[in-house]
Design a protein around this motif. Structure first.
Motif, PDB file in Angstrom:
ATOM      1  N   ASP A  23      88.173   1.445 -35.964  1.00 26.31           N
ATOM      2  CA  ASP A  23      86.963   0.954 -36.611  1.00 26.31           C
ATOM      3  C   ASP A  23      85.864   2.013 -36.446  1.00 26.31           C
ATOM      4  N   ALA A  24      84.703   1.768 -37.018  1.00 26.72           N
ATOM      5  CA  ALA A  24      83.573   2.702 -36.927  1.00 26.72           C
ATOM      6  C   ALA A  24      83.221   2.991 -35.468  1.00 26.72           C
ATOM      7  N   VAL A  25      82.929   4.243 -35.159  1.00 31.14           N
ATOM      8  CA  VAL A  25      82.569   4.642 -33.796  1.00 31.14           C
ATOM      9  C   VAL A  25      81.099   4.292 -33.570  1.00 31.14           C
ATOM     10  N   ALA A  26      80.881   3.295 -32.709  1.00 34.56           N
ATOM     11  CA  ALA A  26      79.545   2.740 -32.519  1.00 34.56           C
ATOM     12  C   ALA A  26      78.756   3.411 -31.410  1.00 34.56           C
ATOM     13  N   SER A  27      79.438   3.909 -30.377  1.00 34.89           N
ATOM     14  CA  SER A  27      78.699   4.542 -29.283  1.00 34.89           C
ATOM     15  C   SER A  27      79.543   5.616 -28.611  1.00 34.89           C
ATOM     16  N   LEU A  28      78.836   6.570 -27.998  1.00 37.02           N
ATOM     17  CA  LEU A  28      79.447   7.711 -27.318  1.00 37.02           C
ATOM     18  C   LEU A  28      78.665   7.982 -26.048  1.00 37.02           C
ATOM     19  N   ALA A  29      79.360   8.431 -25.004  1.00 33.91           N
ATOM     20  CA  ALA A  29      78.673   8.795 -23.761  1.00 33.91           C
ATOM     21  C   ALA A  29      79.489   9.821 -22.988  1.00 33.91           C
TER      22      ALA A  29
END
Length: 103
Positions: free
Chosen positions: A74-80
């Motif tokens: 699915d769409a990539v909503a967050s990154l860290a």
């Protein structure tokens, strides 16, 4: 001070805005998709972007080059990034992926 912007308002790319001088410092407009999420590595030279097309894009700030990584459903909503910068975690609606950062 510099702010990195992405998303619908910016379009298909990244904009680096200098707050002190109130102007666009640099623009990377070579992307073919609009970024939905963004994270900057602790070292400051890698920028990661998440897209609605399920991609994680890694941008080398110095070179302005991109590399795509797939794996989300699915769409990539967050990154860290981890504090050391050796690990990147990305999340979508249904999954979380941990990536080793090898530079």
């Amino acid at each position: 001070s510099c702010v990195v912007c992405c998303g619908e308002a910016v379009g298909r790319g990244l904009v680096f805005f200098n707050l002190d001088e109130r102007r666009v410092e640099r623009s990377l407009a070579t992307m073919d998709q609009v970024a939905m999420s963004l994270s900057i590595s602790p070292s400051g030279y890698l920028i990661t972007l998440g897209t609605a097309e399920r991609l994680v894009k890694v941008v080398d700030f110095e070179e302005g080059t991109f590399q795509d990584f797939t794996g989300h459903s699915d769409a990539v909503a967050s990154l860290a990034f981890s504090p050391s910068g050796a690990l990147l975690v990305s999340s979508a609606n249904t999954d979380i992926i941990s990536w080793d950062v090898c530079v």
